[in-house]
Write an enzyme that holds these catalytic residues in place. Structure first.
Site, mmCIF file in Angstrom:
data_model
loop_
_atom_site.group_PDB
_atom_site.id
_atom_site.type_symbol
_atom_site.label_atom_id
_atom_site.label_comp_id
_atom_site.label_asym_id
_atom_site.label_seq_id
_atom_site.Cartn_x
_atom_site.Cartn_y
_atom_site.Cartn_z
ATOM 1 C CG ASP A 150 -2.122 0.901 1.039
ATOM 2 O OD1 ASP A 150 -2.975 0.951 1.926
ATOM 3 O OD2 ASP A 150 -2.188 1.580 -0.012
ATOM 4 C CG ASP A 205 -5.157 6.431 -1.656
ATOM 5 O OD1 ASP A 205 -4.161 6.157 -0.963
ATOM 6 O OD2 ASP A 205 -6.226 5.803 -1.593
ATOM 7 C CG ASP A 221 -5.774 -5.339 2.321
ATOM 8 O OD1 ASP A 221 -6.378 -4.537 1.583
ATOM 9 O OD2 ASP A 221 -5.397 -5.065 3.485
ATOM 10 C CB CYS A 264 -10.595 -26.994 9.553
ATOM 11 S SG CYS A 264 -9.180 -25.954 9.160
ATOM 12 C CB CYS A 319 -5.554 -25.571 9.486
ATOM 13 S SG CYS A 319 -6.140 -25.337 11.181
ATOM 14 C CB CYS A 368 -8.675 -28.182 12.558
ATOM 15 S SG CYS A 368 -9.397 -26.558 12.805
ATOM 16 C CG HIS A 398 -8.471 -22.218 12.234
ATOM 17 N ND1 HIS A 398 -8.975 -23.383 11.679
ATOM 18 C CD2 HIS A 398 -9.517 -21.377 12.374
ATOM 19 C CE1 HIS A 398 -10.293 -23.258 11.514
ATOM 20 N NE2 HIS A 398 -10.644 -22.047 11.920
#
Ligand SMILES: CNc1nc2c(CCNC[C@]34C[C@H]5C[C@H](C[C@H](C5)C3)C4)c3nc(N)[nH]c(=O)c3cc2[nH]1
Length: 373
Positions: free
Chosen positions: A93, A147, A267, A305, A307, A310, A336
């Protein structure tokens, strides 16, 4: 590997789109969620872990890095990719948004913004030209225009004045960016929640010409209803053949609603920041793991899940390490949440490609229980 930056659309379903952004450092599957690496790190994660969650691109931050360790030092050390050991695309950014939300003693003029560092009080100035220089020193693959983002709600004239300044800064950003094959410069549409100003901003950006276009000026306190009302028209004002990036969004249902309205990239600090506070996002809603009801619950956060949190840990364990403020608590919940956000994006990419986004969205909302789970 391509030496250029390009975007190709593979399928659309209603206003939702799925495609690929090709860059010299790798491809970005859209719709894409971009984890945030504020000070050259995605907090509590190793870069290889971030990649394992499915992320194709990370966000870096001009404001933080220009203050510490400075862009010049990162450039001397080989650039941000080498510095943080992430060789895939990085989007940075431009710093303006953070100056307005973090810095002290800010002064805004036509030239740019002067401010004092929130770290040590030293004086700094950001202009379109300086922002382009910093992002180039960092080695960013996707550069954002410098900006000004007004808070909402705001009067029409205030938003108009701010948007027109940002459009003059967009031209200066374009001129300062120059011609950098393989690197992209994205314009940022402003105009708040005013349709006429959003149209004026889109036309100004088209006339300048960018490699991608962000919908800025949202997720600044207006609430989801107003944001979606703006997204009902704003993305379609931007070139259809270029990526559309909604900045700073958001909760899972914000993300789904934005993709439905033609957004390709987003994002948000939410999955990582809330992970560190014990908030776990699951397909059925949010689990606040510090709540006492989890203290003897042997089940994983989400049995569907895959991950590491989990697969190998119980809610009881996660509850314990959060209550004990153990470092592993941030690692597991961040992993996670980032994994869940990437699975959400993969689900939408597949659904759009198969022409069944509406069914996918119905199922997404149906699975979300009311309240805590
Ligand atoms: C949350 N809502 C929201 N965000 C916004 C951002 C920042 C996007 N995230 C980058 C950022 C911001 C912080 C936190 C992390 C790392 C780094 C510093 C870069 C993400 C915005 N950035 C710019 N340049 N312009 C906007 O209009 C804008 C609007 C937003 N509305």
């Amino acid at each position: 590997m391509t030496e250029r930056f390009s975007f190709s659309l593979h399928a659309t379903d209603g206003r939702a789109r799925t495609g690929t952004i090709s860059t010299p450092r790798g491809e970005i599957r859209t719709p894409a969620f971009m984890p945030v690496g504020t000070a050259a790190t995605v907090k509590a994660m190793l870069p290889e872990s971030v990649r394992a969650t499915g992320a194709d691109v990370l966000l870096g931050n001009t404001y933080h890095l220009m203050l510490r360790p400075t862009a010049e030092r990162i450039a001397r050390l080989g650039g941000l990719h080498a510095f943080m050991n992430w060789e895939r695309p990085i989007l940075t950014d431009s710093g303006g948004f953070q100056v307005m939300s973090l810095a002290e003693l800010r002064k805004l003029t036509e030239e740019g913004v002067t401010f004092r560092s929130h770290i040590d009080g030293s004086r700094h100035m950001l202009t379109p030209e300086r922002s382009m220089e910093i992002q180039q020193l960092l080695g960013s693959d996707i550069v954002m225009c410098f900006d000004e983002c007004p808070a909402l709600p705001a009067e029409h004239d205030r938003i108009a004045e701010s948007m027109r300044l940002s459009m003059r800064w967009a031209q200066r950003s374009r001129d300062a960016f120059g011609d950098r094959p393989g690197h992209a410069l994205f314009g940022i549409q402003q105009g708040g929640d005013k349709e006429d100003l959003r149209g004026e901003s889109a036309e100004a950006l088209r006339a300048i010409g960018f490699d991608g276009y962000a919908v800025g000026g949202l997720a600044v306190g207006e609430g989801q209803e107003v944001m979606f009302r703006v997204l009902d028209y704003a993305p379609d004002m931007l070139p259809e053949d270029k990526p559309r990036y909604l900045m700073g969004v958001g909760k899972p249902d914000d993300i789904v609603g934005a993709v439905k309205r033609g957004i390709d990239m987003m994002d948000c600090v939410l999955p990582s920041r809330s992970g560190r506070t014990g908030q776990a996002f699951t397909r059925r809603g949010v689990v606040n793991i510090k709540n006492a009801r989890h203290q003897e619950d042997p089940r994983p956060l989400d049995e569907h899940c895959s991950c590491p949190a989990c697969r190998s840990y119980s809610r009881a364990y996660l509850h314990h390490v959060f209550r004990s403020q153990e470092i592993i608590s941030s690692m597991l919940l961040t992993w996670h949440n980032l994994h869940y956000f990437q699975e959400l994006m993969q689900g939408m990419r597949d659904a759009i490609a198969a022409g069944r986004f509406a069914d996918w969205e119905t199922d997404f909302h149906a699975q979300r229980a009311e309240g805590d789970i």
